[in-house]
Design a protein around this motif. Structure first.
Motif, PDB file in Angstrom:
ATOM      1  N   ALA A  48       0.813  -1.233   0.000  1.00 25.03           N
ATOM      2  CA  ALA A  48       0.000   0.000   0.000  1.00 25.03           C
ATOM      3  C   ALA A  48       0.839   1.273   0.000  1.00 25.03           C
ATOM      4  O   ALA A  48       0.595   2.200   0.764  1.00 25.03           O
ATOM      5  N   TRP A  49       1.799   1.308  -0.868  1.00 23.07           N
ATOM      6  CA  TRP A  49       2.665   2.474  -1.081  1.00 23.07           C
ATOM      7  C   TRP A  49       2.130   3.256  -2.282  1.00 23.07           C
ATOM      8  O   TRP A  49       1.961   2.702  -3.360  1.00 23.07           O
ATOM      9  N   ILE A  50       1.846   4.523  -2.095  1.00 24.12           N
ATOM     10  CA  ILE A  50       1.290   5.374  -3.149  1.00 24.12           C
ATOM     11  C   ILE A  50       2.442   6.162  -3.765  1.00 24.12           C
ATOM     12  O   ILE A  50       3.067   6.988  -3.101  1.00 24.12           O
ATOM     13  N   ASN A  51       2.718   5.905  -5.045  1.00 26.45           N
ATOM     14  CA  ASN A  51       3.884   6.528  -5.664  1.00 26.45           C
ATOM     15  C   ASN A  51       3.726   6.584  -7.177  1.00 26.45           C
ATOM     16  O   ASN A  51       2.859   5.923  -7.756  1.00 26.45           O
ATOM     17  N   ALA A  52       4.597   7.360  -7.810  1.00 29.87           N
ATOM     18  CA  ALA A  52       4.638   7.429  -9.274  1.00 29.87           C
ATOM     19  C   ALA A  52       6.054   7.205  -9.766  1.00 29.87           C
ATOM     20  O   ALA A  52       6.460   7.744 -10.791  1.00 29.87           O
ATOM     21  N   SER A  53       6.800   6.413  -9.044  1.00 32.14           N
ATOM     22  CA  SER A  53       8.230   6.298  -9.324  1.00 32.14           C
ATOM     23  C   SER A  53       8.593   4.916  -9.828  1.00 32.14           C
ATOM     24  O   SER A  53       7.744   4.083 -10.131  1.00 32.14           O
ATOM     25  N   PHE A  54       9.871   4.697  -9.913  1.00 36.89           N
ATOM     26  CA  PHE A  54      10.495   3.426 -10.236  1.00 36.89           C
ATOM     27  C   PHE A  54      10.355   3.027 -11.700  1.00 36.89           C
ATOM     28  O   PHE A  54       9.664   2.092 -12.073  1.00 36.89           O
ATOM     29  N   ASN A  55      11.074   3.817 -12.524  1.00 36.03           N
ATOM     30  CA  ASN A  55      11.380   3.439 -13.902  1.00 36.03           C
ATOM     31  C   ASN A  55      10.148   3.181 -14.768  1.00 36.03           C
ATOM     32  O   ASN A  55      10.124   2.253 -15.571  1.00 36.03           O
ATOM     33  N   ASN A  56       9.141   4.012 -14.606  1.00 32.74           N
ATOM     34  CA  ASN A  56       7.976   3.935 -15.473  1.00 32.74           C
ATOM     35  C   ASN A  56       8.170   4.819 -16.697  1.00 32.74           C
ATOM     36  O   ASN A  56       8.755   5.895 -16.583  1.00 32.74           O
ATOM     37  N   PRO A  57       7.663   4.422 -17.879  1.00 29.06           N
ATOM     38  CA  PRO A  57       7.669   5.354 -19.006  1.00 29.06           C
ATOM     39  C   PRO A  57       6.782   6.556 -18.694  1.00 29.06           C
ATOM     40  O   PRO A  57       5.880   6.473 -17.850  1.00 29.06           O
ATOM     41  N   GLU A  58       7.023   7.652 -19.367  1.00 22.56           N
ATOM     42  CA  GLU A  58       6.362   8.902 -18.987  1.00 22.56           C
ATOM     43  C   GLU A  58       4.833   8.838 -19.003  1.00 22.56           C
ATOM     44  O   GLU A  58       4.198   9.353 -18.070  1.00 22.56           O
ATOM     45  N   PRO A  59       4.169   8.246 -20.016  1.00 22.59           N
ATOM     46  CA  PRO A  59       2.691   8.211 -19.952  1.00 22.59           C
ATOM     47  C   PRO A  59       2.168   7.506 -18.694  1.00 22.59           C
ATOM     48  O   PRO A  59       1.172   7.945 -18.102  1.00 22.59           O
ATOM     49  N   TYR A  60       2.832   6.412 -18.303  1.00 24.69           N
ATOM     50  CA  TYR A  60       2.392   5.704 -17.104  1.00 24.69           C
ATOM     51  C   TYR A  60       2.709   6.514 -15.850  1.00 24.69           C
ATOM     52  O   TYR A  60       1.923   6.540 -14.892  1.00 24.69           O
ATOM     53  N   GLU A  98      22.544   4.543 -10.970  1.00 29.14           N
ATOM     54  CA  GLU A  98      21.128   4.265 -11.237  1.00 29.14           C
ATOM     55  C   GLU A  98      20.241   5.228 -10.452  1.00 29.14           C
ATOM     56  O   GLU A  98      19.219   5.704 -10.975  1.00 29.14           O
ATOM     57  N   LEU A  99      20.603   5.505  -9.205  1.00 22.39           N
ATOM     58  CA  LEU A  99      19.837   6.470  -8.410  1.00 22.39           C
ATOM     59  C   LEU A  99      19.839   7.842  -9.082  1.00 22.39           C
ATOM     60  O   LEU A  99      18.791   8.491  -9.184  1.00 22.39           O
ATOM     61  N   ALA A 100      21.006   8.284  -9.555  1.00 27.05           N
ATOM     62  CA  ALA A 100      21.104   9.603 -10.184  1.00 27.05           C
ATOM     63  C   ALA A 100      20.262   9.671 -11.454  1.00 27.05           C
ATOM     64  O   ALA A 100      19.545  10.655 -11.689  1.00 27.05           O
ATOM     65  N   ALA A 101      20.318   8.627 -12.273  1.00 20.77           N
ATOM     66  CA  ALA A 101      19.540   8.609 -13.516  1.00 20.77           C
ATOM     67  C   ALA A 101      18.046   8.588 -13.219  1.00 20.77           C
ATOM     68  O   ALA A 101      17.253   9.276 -13.879  1.00 20.77           O
ATOM     69  N   PHE A 102      17.667   7.820 -12.218  1.00 21.99           N
ATOM     70  CA  PHE A 102      16.270   7.722 -11.811  1.00 21.99           C
ATOM     71  C   PHE A 102      15.745   9.075 -11.329  1.00 21.99           C
ATOM     72  O   PHE A 102      14.677   9.540 -11.750  1.00 21.99           O
ATOM     73  N   VAL A 103      16.497   9.751 -10.482  1.00 20.42           N
ATOM     74  CA  VAL A 103      16.078  11.052  -9.959  1.00 20.42           C
ATOM     75  C   VAL A 103      16.046  12.100 -11.075  1.00 20.42           C
ATOM     76  O   VAL A 103      15.121  12.909 -11.150  1.00 20.42           O
ATOM     77  N   ASP A 104      17.040  12.079 -11.952  1.00 26.40           N
ATOM     78  CA  ASP A 104      17.069  13.047 -13.058  1.00 26.40           C
ATOM     79  C   ASP A 104      15.845  12.883 -13.953  1.00 26.40           C
ATOM     80  O   ASP A 104      15.213  13.868 -14.348  1.00 26.40           O
ATOM     81  N   GLN A 105      15.526  11.645 -14.282  1.00 21.98           N
ATOM     82  CA  GLN A 105      14.398  11.389 -15.173  1.00 21.98           C
ATOM     83  C   GLN A 105      13.090  11.845 -14.547  1.00 21.98           C
ATOM     84  O   GLN A 105      12.327  12.614 -15.143  1.00 21.98           O
ATOM     85  N   HIS A 106      12.799  11.386 -13.336  1.00 24.78           N
ATOM     86  CA  HIS A 106      11.523  11.713 -12.709  1.00 24.78           C
ATOM     87  C   HIS A 106      11.458  13.190 -12.299  1.00 24.78           C
ATOM     88  O   HIS A 106      10.392  13.805 -12.334  1.00 24.78           O
ATOM     89  N   GLY A 107      12.597  13.748 -11.894  1.00 28.65           N
ATOM     90  CA  GLY A 107      12.613  15.170 -11.566  1.00 28.65           C
ATOM     91  C   GLY A 107      12.299  16.027 -12.769  1.00 28.65           C
ATOM     92  O   GLY A 107      11.594  17.041 -12.664  1.00 28.65           O
ATOM     93  N   ALA A 108      12.797  15.642 -13.948  1.00 24.51           N
ATOM     94  CA  ALA A 108      12.509  16.389 -15.175  1.00 24.51           C
ATOM     95  C   ALA A 108      11.030  16.340 -15.525  1.00 24.51           C
ATOM     96  O   ALA A 108      10.502  17.257 -16.173  1.00 24.51           O
ATOM     97  N   TRP A 109      10.357  15.290 -15.109  1.00 25.71           N
ATOM     98  CA  TRP A 109       8.913  15.182 -15.361  1.00 25.71           C
ATOM     99  C   TRP A 109       8.087  15.958 -14.332  1.00 25.71           C
ATOM    100  O   TRP A 109       6.870  16.068 -14.475  1.00 25.71           O
ATOM    101  N   GLY A 110       8.725  16.457 -13.284  1.00 25.83           N
ATOM    102  CA  GLY A 110       8.010  17.230 -12.278  1.00 25.83           C
ATOM    103  C   GLY A 110       7.765  16.508 -10.968  1.00 25.83           C
ATOM    104  O   GLY A 110       7.076  17.038 -10.086  1.00 25.83           O
ATOM    105  N   TYR A 111       8.343  15.327 -10.813  1.00 23.73           N
ATOM    106  CA  TYR A 111       8.138  14.563  -9.578  1.00 23.73           C
ATOM    107  C   TYR A 111       8.910  15.201  -8.433  1.00 23.73           C
ATOM    108  O   TYR A 111      10.034  15.704  -8.624  1.00 23.73           O
ATOM    109  N   ASP A 112       8.334  15.179  -7.247  1.00 29.87           N
ATOM    110  CA  ASP A 112       8.982  15.736  -6.057  1.00 29.87           C
ATOM    111  C   ASP A 112       9.976  14.711  -5.527  1.00 29.87           C
ATOM    112  O   ASP A 112       9.684  13.932  -4.610  1.00 29.87           O
TER     113      ASP A 112
END
Length: 355
Positions: A48-60, A98-112
């Motif tokens: 029951a973790w509510i998130n939008a992270s972990f290597n999803n393509p942008e539409p998802y 991998e952490l840096a790439a993950f944060v860069d990608q999701h941060g560019a999409w607007g994720y906190d």
């Protein structure tokens, strides 16, 4: 408009809530008795973790992020009854690159989300025994108690709930689904929403509709309530950990799933025994419960949501993670069913991709 919802997990409950708010009369058919929560084992056994992270393509990612925002609106409308906890998530189960790439990608999409180093990690999670050198911190991530949330949505929907009720098939007229057959008899409706977890594929197949679902096993251990000691959700290499509002620590080992051992109690005790290796000053932990569940997971990993081509009146909703996606899928599906307003966010996830 009378609509039947097959399934009383978190997705079925969200469907019932939003359909009722759209003006429909809703009947929920649950395979097992609903006793103060979800009758669906996948929901009851969710981390029951509510998130939008972990290597999803942008539409998802966009769909999941929209659902996080929908949760806040939904909980406000229910006067906080969902008991959401937005304490964030601290993750360090990847290499530094991998952490840096993950944060860069999701941060560019607007994720906190941001990279944090050991000093800041110690401030975010002061009870960590050995803070890692680097982690990703998603400050807006949240969690809930799945059975509480499901029961809240079912009650707020005002839907008629029939349980236990085993659906055996569908009735049709003129090529359109107009009801279901069950061990409680036949029930008619203008539309049927099929959100029966791992039972979804077999029921769809009875109408010649092919979807690809696999049951992914998972095990979680829960401690008896203890004083606050965790802070944010933690995704460490060796375990995943959160503390719910009742003070229970909920521990899992792998979101990817794996065989459920012959002795779940022993595995649960072993999971709890790893917590003091991660956290300092942990009270004596007593195993309160072990949950095992098979998560209904589409073969390609993405939700299956929408009307079925060639079978009017049937709407399917099957996915993992149902916890994160429940409110946005419930709202958009209600708009598609009642208002005939097609959703662009749901467009990539239609059942027709398996036909």
């Amino acid at each position: 408009m009378h609509i039947i919802v097959i399934g009383a997990g978190i997705i079925g409950a969200a469907m019932a809530y939003y359909l009722s708010r759209s003006g429909a009369r809703v009947t929920v058919l649950a395979a097992d008795q609903v006793r103060g929560g979800a009758s669906d084992t996948a929901t009851a056994g969710s981390f029951a973790w509510i998130n939008a992270s972990f290597n999803n393509p942008e539409p998802y990612y966009r769909l999941r992020a929209a659902s996080m925002a929908e949760y806040r609106d939904l909980d406000q409308g229910l006067d906080g009854a969902l008991a959401l906890d937005w304490s964030g998530c601290l993750a360090w189960d990847m290499s530094p690159s991998e952490l840096a790439a993950f944060v860069d990608q999701h941060g560019a999409w607007g994720y906190d989300i941001r990279l944090v180093e050991a000093g800041e990690i110690a401030r975010i999670a002061p009870n960590l025994r050995h803070p890692p050198a680097l982690a990703a911190f998603a400050a807006g991530d949240g969690a809930l108690e799945p059975c509480v949330a499901t029961a809240t949505l079912l009650k707020a929907s005002g839907a008629q709930i029939t349980a236990p009720c085993r659906v055996t098939g569908f009735t049709t007229q003129g090529g359109q689904v107009n009801g279901v057959t069950s061990d409680q008899g036949t029930l008619t409706a203008e539309a049927v929403v099929l959100t029966a977890g791992n039972g979804t594929a077999a029921l769809a197949d009875s109408l010649g509709v092919k979807i690809q679902l696999r049951a992914v096993p998972g095990l979680l251990a829960q401690s008896a309530p203890v004083a606050p000691c965790c802070g944010p959700i933690m995704v460490a290499p060796e375990l995943h950990l959160k503390q719910d509002r009742a003070g229970r620590l909920v521990v899992g080992r792998d979101f990817g799933g794996g065989p459920v051992p012959d002795n779940p109690e022993a595995e649960g005790a072993a999971l709890l025994a790893t917590v003091p290796k991660l956290l300092d000053k942990v009270p004596d932990l007593q195993l309160a419960a072990v949950t095992t569940a098979s998560r209904p997971t589409p073969q390609d990993g993405f939700p299956i949501v929408g009307f079925v081509s060639g079978v009017a009146g049937l709407y399917i909703a099957a996915m993992h993670s149902g916890i994160t996606l429940a409110p946005i899928v419930g709202r958009l599906a209600a708009e598609e069913i009642v208002q005939e307003k097609e959703s662009l966010l749901l467009a990539p996830y239609r059942p027709s991709r398996f036909s």
